[in-house]
Design an enzyme around this catalytic site. Sequence first.
Site, mmCIF file in Angstrom:
data_model
loop_
_atom_site.group_PDB
_atom_site.id
_atom_site.type_symbol
_atom_site.label_atom_id
_atom_site.label_comp_id
_atom_site.label_asym_id
_atom_site.label_seq_id
_atom_site.Cartn_x
_atom_site.Cartn_y
_atom_site.Cartn_z
ATOM 1 N N ASP A 47 -14.823 2.885 100.010
ATOM 2 C CA ASP A 47 -15.430 2.131 101.039
ATOM 3 C C ASP A 47 -16.006 0.990 100.283
ATOM 4 O O ASP A 47 -17.186 0.486 100.492
ATOM 5 C CB ASP A 47 -16.654 3.152 101.557
ATOM 6 C CG ASP A 47 -17.306 3.816 100.298
ATOM 7 O OD1 ASP A 47 -16.901 3.781 99.001
ATOM 8 O OD2 ASP A 47 -18.315 4.375 100.746
ATOM 9 N N LYS B 141 -27.635 10.500 93.101
ATOM 10 C CA LYS B 141 -28.792 10.136 94.006
ATOM 11 C C LYS B 141 -30.170 10.702 93.445
ATOM 12 O O LYS B 141 -30.929 11.515 94.001
ATOM 13 C CB LYS B 141 -28.580 10.888 95.447
ATOM 14 C CG LYS B 141 -27.223 10.674 95.966
ATOM 15 C CD LYS B 141 -26.933 9.280 96.855
ATOM 16 C CE LYS B 141 -25.686 8.793 97.234
ATOM 17 N NZ LYS B 141 -24.319 9.624 97.117
ATOM 18 N N ASP C 271 -20.813 -1.400 97.866
ATOM 19 C CA ASP C 271 -20.315 -0.245 98.724
ATOM 20 C C ASP C 271 -20.588 -0.522 100.237
ATOM 21 O O ASP C 271 -21.749 -0.918 100.755
ATOM 22 C CB ASP C 271 -21.369 0.922 98.205
ATOM 23 C CG ASP C 271 -21.083 2.167 99.281
ATOM 24 O OD1 ASP C 271 -20.582 2.054 100.118
ATOM 25 O OD2 ASP C 271 -21.478 3.114 98.426
HETATM 26 N N1 GDD Z 1 -10.426 12.706 101.099
HETATM 27 C C1 GDD Z 1 -12.041 12.983 100.874
HETATM 28 N N2 GDD Z 1 -12.518 14.030 101.213
HETATM 29 N N3 GDD Z 1 -12.674 11.682 100.608
HETATM 30 C C2 GDD Z 1 -13.914 11.959 100.587
HETATM 31 C C3 GDD Z 1 -14.583 13.088 100.977
HETATM 32 C C4 GDD Z 1 -13.710 14.220 101.306
HETATM 33 O O1 GDD Z 1 -14.279 15.667 101.402
HETATM 34 N N4 GDD Z 1 -15.905 12.837 100.837
HETATM 35 C C5 GDD Z 1 -16.235 11.918 100.571
HETATM 36 N N5 GDD Z 1 -14.770 11.099 100.436
HETATM 37 C C6 GDD Z 1 -14.851 9.613 100.071
HETATM 38 C C7 GDD Z 1 -15.201 8.790 101.099
HETATM 39 O O2 GDD Z 1 -14.564 8.358 102.231
HETATM 40 C C8 GDD Z 1 -15.633 7.520 100.254
HETATM 41 O O3 GDD Z 1 -14.612 6.698 100.127
HETATM 42 C C9 GDD Z 1 -15.956 8.137 98.869
HETATM 43 O O4 GDD Z 1 -15.606 9.593 98.897
HETATM 44 C C10 GDD Z 1 -17.377 8.388 98.398
HETATM 45 O O5 GDD Z 1 -18.090 8.885 99.448
HETATM 46 P P1 GDD Z 1 -19.503 8.446 100.108
HETATM 47 O O6 GDD Z 1 -20.084 9.275 101.050
HETATM 48 O O7 GDD Z 1 -19.038 6.832 100.249
HETATM 49 O O8 GDD Z 1 -20.464 8.471 98.797
HETATM 50 P P2 GDD Z 1 -21.576 7.460 98.121
HETATM 51 O O9 GDD Z 1 -21.462 6.269 98.628
HETATM 52 O O10 GDD Z 1 -22.824 7.921 99.027
HETATM 53 O O11 GDD Z 1 -21.775 7.735 96.597
HETATM 54 C C11 GDD Z 1 -20.641 7.648 95.821
HETATM 55 O O12 GDD Z 1 -20.229 6.237 95.827
HETATM 56 C C12 GDD Z 1 -21.311 5.579 94.910
HETATM 57 C C13 GDD Z 1 -20.647 4.101 94.802
HETATM 58 O O13 GDD Z 1 -20.574 3.442 95.982
HETATM 59 C C14 GDD Z 1 -20.746 8.425 94.670
HETATM 60 O O14 GDD Z 1 -19.533 8.619 93.858
HETATM 61 C C15 GDD Z 1 -21.949 8.007 93.804
HETATM 62 O O15 GDD Z 1 -21.802 8.309 92.404
HETATM 63 C C16 GDD Z 1 -21.388 6.319 93.659
HETATM 64 O O16 GDD Z 1 -22.359 5.758 92.877
HETATM 65 MG MG MG Z 2 -20.208 5.108 99.728
#
Ligand code: GDD
Ligand code: MG
Length: 368
Positions: free
Chosen positions: A106, A157, A217
């Site tokens: 994303d 987080k 993001d």
């Molecule tokens: N296949 C799969 N299965 N993908 C997953 C799953 C799952 O169960 N859960 C989450 N994802 C994918 C989401 O689609 C996304 O592309 C990515 O993993 C990260 O998930 P987000 O839900 O967007 O996490 P975030 O933005 O709150 O936090 C993550 O990204 C940050 C940077 O943007 C973490 O990795 C943080 O540490 C990081 O800083």
């Molecule tokens: Mg994200």
Amino acid sequence: MKAVILVGGKGTRMRPLTCSIPKVVVPVLNRPLLEHTLRSLGRQGIGDIVLAVGYLPEVVQERIGDGSQLGIRITYVIEQEPLGTSGAVKNAQKYLDEPFFVFNGDMLTGIDLTAMMEAHRKVKPKVTMALIPVDNPTIYGVVETNKPGMITRFVEKPTWDQVTTNMINAGIYIVEPEVLRLIPAGVFSMFEHNVFPKLLEMGEPLLAYPSDAYWIDVGAPDKYLKANLDLLRQRPREIQREGVSEIHPEARIEPPVLIGDGCFISARAHIVGPVVLGQGCRVLEDAGLEGSVLWDGVDVWNNTVMKGCVIASQTVVEEDCRLEECVTGHHVVIGREVEEFGARIPPHSYVAPRGAKTPPPPPSSCPT
Ligand code: GDD
Ligand code: MG
């Protein structure tokens, strides 16, 4: 080089834009968000890609295809139940036999992946993680490092009092295949909560790869709008037409603007870029658009003005409306009637689908 892209989340924070489509296919400059990442990977020699898909896999497959048009090869690995970020990679283990990239699906970024791989090969850690500075680390994973550039602590987080640095996990890793042995198969697990803390506990080396390249993001509507406008601003003088559109000579269009195929722009319409119009949008007389993104088939009627809005597909904004920082779902009608019922649409509001009898529902009530 190989990469696994995580495409599993439901995009809850992106609602109502993601009520019927996964986050990775929302249009950025009229192309699926993920396509930007895939093109960038292809350009950097990462042509073998596994998409770990959890939510609406058939929509992702239909929009993204097998990669042949982009000169890359895409393999789909589909989860019946969400397995989490590391569980999803474990699920793709049979395709992964050499150091590979993992990407959150994303984001948009210009981080130099070739240089990141060079750093990884030189230091030979178990994992290399790209880091990026941000203003608000509390919505990401904060990463502490030592002088030689190794990761010493990871807090996902954090609260503000846990924030010790503005450097966060950019959601790009290079992982050695042996790390997969630490991840249980078929069980939900997260790199952020399980794998990274465990590797640190075991004293394994995790290399930081800090970068100040562009990175965003695209996790919420405001970020989504910003990503579109940022990319358009890279071509400040362009009025780009993707196909054949009917644009009245008395329409005023100030770049940068992207106009999808088959649009209709009337006399005295005033479009102040950055603005994106999807395919088949109509902007009628005396309507004004500024700093906004319209998806396919959006109708903006006479004398309506909008600024800082994201309007999802097939939505009609009737005449004489004033919208600022609004985000609508798909197939919505916005009209003066709404104002007559005393329901002004405030900034950051989410608007209900056409035919909804109840007042606009909160974003969490859209179907999953
Ligand atoms: N296949 C799969 N299965 N993908 C997953 C799953 C799952 O169960 N859960 C989450 N994802 C994918 C989401 O689609 C996304 O592309 C990515 O993993 C990260 O998930 P987000 O839900 O967007 O996490 P975030 O933005 O709150 O936090 C993550 O990204 C940050 C940077 O943007 C973490 O990795 C943080 O540490 C990081 O800083
Ligand atoms: Mg994200």
